[in-house]
Design a protein around this motif. Structure first.
Motif, PDB file in Angstrom:
ATOM      1  N   GLN A 143       0.830  -1.218   0.000  1.00 40.26           N
ATOM      2  CA  GLN A 143       0.000   0.000   0.000  1.00 40.26           C
ATOM      3  C   GLN A 143       0.857   1.258   0.000  1.00 40.26           C
ATOM      4  N   GLY A 144       0.424   2.243  -0.806  1.00 36.65           N
ATOM      5  CA  GLY A 144       1.102   3.535  -0.827  1.00 36.65           C
ATOM      6  C   GLY A 144       2.350   3.559  -1.697  1.00 36.65           C
ATOM      7  N   LEU A 145       2.687   2.423  -2.318  1.00 34.45           N
ATOM      8  CA  LEU A 145       3.874   2.434  -3.190  1.00 34.45           C
ATOM      9  C   LEU A 145       3.498   3.043  -4.536  1.00 34.45           C
ATOM     10  N   ASP A 146       4.427   3.824  -5.123  1.00 34.62           N
ATOM     11  CA  ASP A 146       4.111   4.403  -6.433  1.00 34.62           C
ATOM     12  C   ASP A 146       4.689   3.527  -7.552  1.00 34.62           C
ATOM     13  N   GLU A 147       4.438   3.994  -8.797  1.00 42.01           N
ATOM     14  CA  GLU A 147       4.866   3.221  -9.982  1.00 42.01           C
ATOM     15  C   GLU A 147       6.347   2.849  -9.930  1.00 42.01           C
ATOM     16  N   SER A 148       7.185   3.836  -9.565  1.00 39.72           N
ATOM     17  CA  SER A 148       8.622   3.570  -9.634  1.00 39.72           C
ATOM     18  C   SER A 148       9.047   2.585  -8.535  1.00 39.72           C
ATOM     19  N   ASP A 149       8.366   2.643  -7.367  1.00 40.42           N
ATOM     20  CA  ASP A 149       8.670   1.651  -6.320  1.00 40.42           C
ATOM     21  C   ASP A 149       8.340   0.242  -6.833  1.00 40.42           C
ATOM     22  N   LEU A 150       7.182   0.155  -7.522  1.00 36.16           N
ATOM     23  CA  LEU A 150       6.750  -1.160  -7.999  1.00 36.16           C
ATOM     24  C   LEU A 150       7.672  -1.685  -9.103  1.00 36.16           C
ATOM     25  N   THR A 151       8.229  -0.748  -9.883  1.00 38.73           N
ATOM     26  CA  THR A 151       9.176  -1.178 -10.921  1.00 38.73           C
ATOM     27  C   THR A 151      10.452  -1.715 -10.273  1.00 38.73           C
ATOM     28  N   ILE A 152      10.877  -1.019  -9.208  1.00 41.59           N
ATOM     29  CA  ILE A 152      12.080  -1.492  -8.489  1.00 41.59           C
ATOM     30  C   ILE A 152      11.818  -2.891  -7.930  1.00 41.59           C
ATOM     31  N   LEU A 153      10.617  -3.054  -7.358  1.00 43.91           N
ATOM     32  CA  LEU A 153      10.271  -4.361  -6.790  1.00 43.91           C
ATOM     33  C   LEU A 153      10.283  -5.452  -7.868  1.00 43.91           C
ATOM     34  N   GLU A 154       9.769  -5.082  -9.041  1.00 48.67           N
ATOM     35  CA  GLU A 154       9.732  -6.058 -10.128  1.00 48.67           C
ATOM     36  C   GLU A 154      11.147  -6.471 -10.547  1.00 48.67           C
ATOM     37  N   ASP A 155      12.055  -5.480 -10.567  1.00 51.44           N
ATOM     38  CA  ASP A 155      13.447  -5.792 -10.908  1.00 51.44           C
ATOM     39  C   ASP A 155      14.048  -6.772  -9.891  1.00 51.44           C
ATOM     40  N   TRP A 156      13.728  -6.525  -8.603  1.00 50.34           N
ATOM     41  CA  TRP A 156      14.209  -7.454  -7.574  1.00 50.34           C
ATOM     42  C   TRP A 156      13.622  -8.834  -7.808  1.00 50.34           C
ATOM     43  N   GLU A 157      12.334  -8.852  -8.151  1.00 50.53           N
ATOM     44  CA  GLU A 157      11.682 -10.148  -8.358  1.00 50.53           C
ATOM     45  C   GLU A 157      12.396 -10.922  -9.474  1.00 50.53           C
ATOM     46  N   TYR A 158      12.726 -10.221 -10.575  1.00 50.85           N
ATOM     47  CA  TYR A 158      13.432 -10.901 -11.671  1.00 50.85           C
ATOM     48  C   TYR A 158      14.772 -11.433 -11.190  1.00 50.85           C
ATOM     49  N   LYS A 159      15.441 -10.625 -10.349  1.00 49.75           N
ATOM     50  CA  LYS A 159      16.750 -11.063  -9.853  1.00 49.75           C
ATOM     51  C   LYS A 159      16.605 -12.369  -9.070  1.00 49.75           C
ATOM     52  N   PHE A 160      15.593 -12.419  -8.207  1.00 50.74           N
ATOM     53  CA  PHE A 160      15.392 -13.622  -7.399  1.00 50.74           C
ATOM     54  C   PHE A 160      14.998 -14.809  -8.275  1.00 50.74           C
TER      55      PHE A 160
END
Ligand code: HEM
Length: 197
Positions: A143-160
């Motif tokens: 909650q409260g995360l913006d687009e760029s936070d979610l993109t960063i999270l997605e990059d981490w997800e790909y890394k994992f």
């Protein structure tokens, strides 16, 4: 000596180059050949296990044999906390966007004393998205995360996804007997595999 000067004469005769120029060009050609061929792997070498340095120490750590990942299935956050690296007989698990990864290969990062030990045994999507180490951010609340936070999270997800085996999913806290049993099986299988290494 006669043989040597005949060779030199023949080289000059056939190439029109001085011996020095000829040997310099030959040497440079050899260097180019070695450099280019070293960029490719021969089909025979492709399937060989990687060469491991015989030296041991912090710089030349001998790689541990890669273990097959064991599927854990479903797990609650409370249960996930047991897999934080403090018990060496258990794998280290981390959850990103509700997917659980076995990060035991990254024990240096996530094990006790590692730079990212605070993430071990936790769902850490929010912390990764916000690039935060704050304990209050180490959870799965997006909650409260913006687009760029979610993109960063997605990059981490790909890394994992790329680096670690996915072994299960996070589920809400109510436990069923079936989940408990599957986790017991998981741990037994994991420990069995480790004994066999
Ligand atoms: C001063 C800032 C930081 C530096 C210098 C730094 C440095 C590094 C380095 C060198 C690696 C290893 C990369 C590799 O070879 O795989 C790494 C990995 C990592 N970092 Fe950072 N980091 C910083 C900040 C952060 C922050 C803010 C977070 C998250 C909150 C973070 C989370 C991670 C994670 C999860 C890994 C992956 C470990 C793995 O491969 O499993 N780092 N970091």
């Amino acid at each position: 000596m006669g043989f040597y000067s005949t060779i030199i004469d023949e080289i000059s005769f056939y190439t029109g180059l001085s011996p020095t120029a000829f040997f310099t060009i030959a040497f440079l050609t050899f260097l180019v050949y070695r450099t280019v061929t070293s960029m490719f792997v021969s089909p025979q070498d492709f399937n060989k296990p990687p060469v491991v340095s015989a030296r041991s120490g912090s710089l030349f750590e001998v790689a541990e044999p890669r273990r097959e990942a064991v599927e854990v299935g479903e797990m609650t956050e409370t249960e996930l906390r047991l897999y934080n690296g403090s018990d060496k007989s258990k794998p280290i698990l981390i959850s990103v966007k509700g997917q659980i990864y076995d990060v035991s290969e990254g024990r240096n990062f996530y094990g006790p004393g590692g730079s990212y030990t605070m993430f071990a045994g936790k769902e850490c999507s929010r912390a990764l998205a916000l690039l935060s180490f704050k304990p209050q951010d180490i959870n799965g609340n997006l909650q409260g995360l913006d687009e760029s936070d979610l993109t960063i999270l997605e990059d981490w997800e790909y890394k994992f996804i790329e680096k670690y085996p996915k072994v299960g999913q996070l589920v809400p806290e109510q436990r069923t007997q079936q989940i408990e049993q599957s986790q017991e099986d998981y741990l037994n299988e994991y420990q069995q595999q480790n004994r066999n290494l």
